[in-house]
Design a protein around this motif. Structure first.
Motif, PDB file in Angstrom:
ATOM      1  N   GLY A  96      -7.416   0.994  -9.664  1.00  0.00           N
ATOM      2  CA  GLY A  96      -7.721   0.180 -10.823  1.00  0.00           C
ATOM      3  C   GLY A  96      -7.216  -1.227 -10.626  1.00  0.00           C
ATOM      4  N   ALA A  97      -7.603  -2.095 -11.535  1.00  0.00           N
ATOM      5  CA  ALA A  97      -7.242  -3.511 -11.404  1.00  0.00           C
ATOM      6  C   ALA A  97      -5.743  -3.726 -11.464  1.00  0.00           C
ATOM      7  CB  ALA A  97      -7.938  -4.306 -12.511  1.00  0.00           C
ATOM      8  N   ALA A 136       0.832  -1.202   0.000  1.00  0.00           N
ATOM      9  CA  ALA A 136       0.000   0.000   0.000  1.00  0.00           C
ATOM     10  C   ALA A 136       0.866   1.251   0.000  1.00  0.00           C
ATOM     11  CB  ALA A 136      -0.932  -0.005   1.200  1.00  0.00           C
ATOM     12  N   ASN A 137       2.023   1.206   0.637  1.00  0.00           N
ATOM     13  CA  ASN A 137       2.939   2.334   0.602  1.00  0.00           C
ATOM     14  C   ASN A 137       3.475   2.569  -0.808  1.00  0.00           C
ATOM     15  OD1 ASN A 137       4.068   3.935   3.109  1.00  0.00           O
ATOM     16  ND2 ASN A 137       3.484   1.907   3.876  1.00  0.00           N
ATOM     17  N   VAL A 138       3.752   1.486  -1.520  1.00  0.00           N
ATOM     18  CA  VAL A 138       4.280   1.618  -2.879  1.00  0.00           C
ATOM     19  C   VAL A 138       3.248   2.217  -3.824  1.00  0.00           C
ATOM     20  CG1 VAL A 138       5.114   0.316  -4.889  1.00  0.00           C
ATOM     21  CG2 VAL A 138       5.980  -0.209  -2.607  1.00  0.00           C
ATOM     22  N   THR A 139       1.993   1.807  -3.673  1.00  0.00           N
ATOM     23  CA  THR A 139       0.950   2.229  -4.617  1.00  0.00           C
ATOM     24  C   THR A 139       0.164   3.444  -4.138  1.00  0.00           C
ATOM     25  OG1 THR A 139      -0.629   0.665  -3.631  1.00  0.00           O
ATOM     26  CG2 THR A 139       0.679  -0.114  -5.506  1.00  0.00           C
ATOM     27  N   VAL A 140       0.516   3.997  -2.980  1.00  0.00           N
ATOM     28  CA  VAL A 140      -0.234   5.138  -2.464  1.00  0.00           C
ATOM     29  C   VAL A 140      -0.187   6.280  -3.488  1.00  0.00           C
ATOM     30  CG1 VAL A 140       1.733   6.158  -1.232  1.00  0.00           C
ATOM     31  CG2 VAL A 140      -0.585   6.631  -0.462  1.00  0.00           C
ATOM     32  N   GLY A 141      -1.337   6.839  -3.777  1.00  0.00           N
ATOM     33  CA  GLY A 141      -1.388   7.943  -4.725  1.00  0.00           C
ATOM     34  C   GLY A 141      -1.604   7.521  -6.166  1.00  0.00           C
ATOM     35  N   LEU A 142      -1.435   6.228  -6.480  1.00  0.00           N
ATOM     36  CA  LEU A 142      -1.697   5.783  -7.846  1.00  0.00           C
ATOM     37  C   LEU A 142      -3.207   5.751  -8.104  1.00  0.00           C
ATOM     38  CD1 LEU A 142       0.730   2.753  -8.429  1.00  0.00           C
ATOM     39  CD2 LEU A 142       0.911   5.060  -9.374  1.00  0.00           C
ATOM     40  N   PRO A 143      -3.626   5.969  -9.334  1.00  0.00           N
ATOM     41  CA  PRO A 143      -5.057   5.858  -9.641  1.00  0.00           C
ATOM     42  C   PRO A 143      -5.565   4.464  -9.319  1.00  0.00           C
ATOM     43  CG  PRO A 143      -3.861   6.869 -11.456  1.00  0.00           C
ATOM     44  CD  PRO A 143      -2.831   6.355 -10.507  1.00  0.00           C
ATOM     45  N   THR A 197      -3.376  -1.859 -10.187  1.00  0.00           N
ATOM     46  CA  THR A 197      -2.600  -1.222  -9.130  1.00  0.00           C
ATOM     47  C   THR A 197      -1.799  -2.228  -8.323  1.00  0.00           C
ATOM     48  OG1 THR A 197      -4.194   0.573  -8.963  1.00  0.00           O
ATOM     49  CG2 THR A 197      -2.710   0.275  -7.115  1.00  0.00           C
ATOM     50  N   ARG A 198      -2.427  -3.319  -7.885  1.00  0.00           N
ATOM     51  CA  ARG A 198      -1.721  -4.320  -7.091  1.00  0.00           C
ATOM     52  C   ARG A 198      -0.616  -4.977  -7.916  1.00  0.00           C
ATOM     53  NH1 ARG A 198      -2.025  -7.416  -2.569  1.00  0.00           N
ATOM     54  NH2 ARG A 198      -1.187  -9.518  -2.750  1.00  0.00           N
ATOM     55  N   GLU A 199      -0.926  -5.341  -9.144  1.00  0.00           N
ATOM     56  CA  GLU A 199       0.068  -5.971 -10.010  1.00  0.00           C
ATOM     57  C   GLU A 199       1.252  -5.024 -10.260  1.00  0.00           C
ATOM     58  OE1 GLU A 199       0.428  -7.635 -14.612  1.00  0.00           O
ATOM     59  OE2 GLU A 199      -1.539  -7.241 -13.717  1.00  0.00           O
ATOM     60  N   THR A 200       0.951  -3.749 -10.485  1.00  0.00           N
ATOM     61  CA  THR A 200       1.999  -2.764 -10.716  1.00  0.00           C
ATOM     62  C   THR A 200       2.881  -2.614  -9.489  1.00  0.00           C
ATOM     63  OG1 THR A 200       0.547  -1.559 -12.233  1.00  0.00           O
ATOM     64  CG2 THR A 200       2.443  -0.366 -11.370  1.00  0.00           C
ATOM     65  N   GLY A 201       2.267  -2.565  -8.312  1.00  0.00           N
ATOM     66  CA  GLY A 201       3.027  -2.438  -7.076  1.00  0.00           C
ATOM     67  C   GLY A 201       3.903  -3.646  -6.806  1.00  0.00           C
ATOM     68  N   LEU A 202       3.371  -4.845  -7.048  1.00  0.00           N
ATOM     69  CA  LEU A 202       4.159  -6.063  -6.839  1.00  0.00           C
ATOM     70  C   LEU A 202       5.342  -6.131  -7.800  1.00  0.00           C
ATOM     71  CD1 LEU A 202       1.314  -8.681  -6.270  1.00  0.00           C
ATOM     72  CD2 LEU A 202       2.956  -7.834  -4.568  1.00  0.00           C
ATOM     73  N   LYS A 203       5.137  -5.674  -9.029  1.00  0.00           N
ATOM     74  CA  LYS A 203       6.234  -5.647  -9.994  1.00  0.00           C
ATOM     75  C   LYS A 203       7.330  -4.697  -9.522  1.00  0.00           C
ATOM     76  CE  LYS A 203       7.314  -4.650 -14.824  1.00  0.00           C
ATOM     77  NZ  LYS A 203       6.764  -4.207 -16.139  1.00  0.00           N
ATOM     78  N   ALA A 204       6.938  -3.525  -8.992  1.00  0.00           N
ATOM     79  CA  ALA A 204       7.927  -2.568  -8.483  1.00  0.00           C
ATOM     80  C   ALA A 204       8.676  -3.149  -7.286  1.00  0.00           C
ATOM     81  CB  ALA A 204       7.230  -1.263  -8.095  1.00  0.00           C
ATOM     82  N   LEU A 205       7.971  -3.851  -6.399  1.00  0.00           N
ATOM     83  CA  LEU A 205       8.639  -4.477  -5.256  1.00  0.00           C
ATOM     84  C   LEU A 205       9.599  -5.576  -5.707  1.00  0.00           C
ATOM     85  CD1 LEU A 205       5.775  -4.707  -2.609  1.00  0.00           C
ATOM     86  CD2 LEU A 205       7.910  -3.412  -2.411  1.00  0.00           C
ATOM     87  N   ALA A 206       9.224  -6.309  -6.740  1.00  0.00           N
ATOM     88  CA  ALA A 206      10.111  -7.352  -7.268  1.00  0.00           C
ATOM     89  C   ALA A 206      11.405  -6.745  -7.797  1.00  0.00           C
ATOM     90  CB  ALA A 206       9.398  -8.141  -8.360  1.00  0.00           C
ATOM     91  N   GLU A 207      11.297  -5.565  -8.401  1.00  0.00           N
ATOM     92  CA  GLU A 207      12.490  -4.915  -8.946  1.00  0.00           C
ATOM     93  C   GLU A 207      13.488  -4.550  -7.854  1.00  0.00           C
ATOM     94  OE1 GLU A 207      12.203  -2.678 -12.971  1.00  0.00           O
ATOM     95  OE2 GLU A 207      10.803  -1.735 -11.585  1.00  0.00           O
TER      96      GLU A 207
END
Length: 258
Positions: A120-121, A111-118, A123-133
């Motif tokens: 949408g479906a 939730a900290n990674v995706t805070v402020g993102l629009p 969002t979680r996938e995008t955040g997990l990808k960023a954490l994986a990086e």
């Protein structure tokens, strides 16, 4: 006189249906363009006519003694402060990573990674990808209080990069870390910047860090840039390399260390 502060998006042609493809001039235009930048506090001009350009995908390190205005310059680029005079041209999507991670204690890591993102479906996938990086996908549901200093700063980096910024501003992001974690974070940032290709401005007191990471190093002194030099040391950059040592010596001299 008031500063002329503009985003790159304001200069680009647009269509109500779809964005126009960038022209050749726009593709080669700098991501950051400063001319005659002044910032005055009381009677003291901390920034007194700074000229600086940063190309798209270029990594610039900013050195200077304490109190010379490095963080003030970064804050102006991040729209956290305003110039008193001059032209400030920056891209519309820019993010800042500070010395402290500044995570929200009441939100889990994802939730900290995706805070402020629009919302949408994706969002979680995008955040997990960023954490994986940043190597923290297994910590997605952890609380910030359970993280080490290095892990918390990696979350802050993922939060910045998940927005795919055109300009990434780094304000001494490794200063609070131990020496080994700091080196690992430097390697991680270098890898992520090569992958995402934002323009980068790193504010640091560490000359070795600047030479190790940056394409160019600039030195701020007496309100102006006293040095603006490309780093030509061959990669991987080894502090024992004579070219590395020579550039370090010149930069330290600029900072008053002999």
């Amino acid at each position: 006189m008031t500063a002329d502060t503009t985003t790159a998006a304001a200069l680009a042609p647009s269509s109500p249906r779809s964005p126009a493809p960038p022209s050749a001039a726009e593709r080669t235009a700098p991501a950051v363009h400063l001319r005659g930048l002044r910032r005055v506090f009381g009677t003291r001009a901390v920034l007194d006519g700074v000229d600086l350009s940063i190309a798209r995908g270029e990594f610039v390190a900013l050195l200077g003694a304490s109190g010379t205005g490095k963080t003030t310059l970064l804050r102006i680029l991040g729209a956290l402060d305003q110039a008193d005079e001059g032209t400030v041209l920056v891209p519309p999507v820019r993010t800042v990573v500070f010395q402290e991670p500044r995570l929200v204690p009441s939100k889990r890591v994802l939730a900290n990674v995706t805070v402020g993102l629009p919302r949408g479906a994706a969002t979680r996938e995008t955040g997990l990808k960023a954490l994986a990086e940043v190597g923290l996908e297994r910590h997605a549901e952890a609380w910030p209080a359970t993280l080490s200093g290095g892990e918390a700063q990696r979350v802050a980096l993922a939060r910045a990069l998940v927005r795919e910024p055109q300009l990434l501003l780094l304000d001494e992001p490794f200063a609070a870390l131990d020496a080994l974690t700091r080196l690992r974070m430097q390697d991680l940032v270098g890898d992520l910047v090569r992958r995402h290709r934002p323009a980068v401005l790193l504010v640091t007191h560490d000359v070795d860090e600047a030479v190790r990471l940056a394409d160019r190093v600039v030195v701020l002194r007496d309100g102006l840039l006293a040095r603006d030099e490309a780093v030509t040391v061959e990669s991987p950059r080894d502090p024992a390399d004579p070219a590395f040592a020579d550039l370090r010596r010149r930069l330290l001299a600029d900072l008053g260390v002999h």
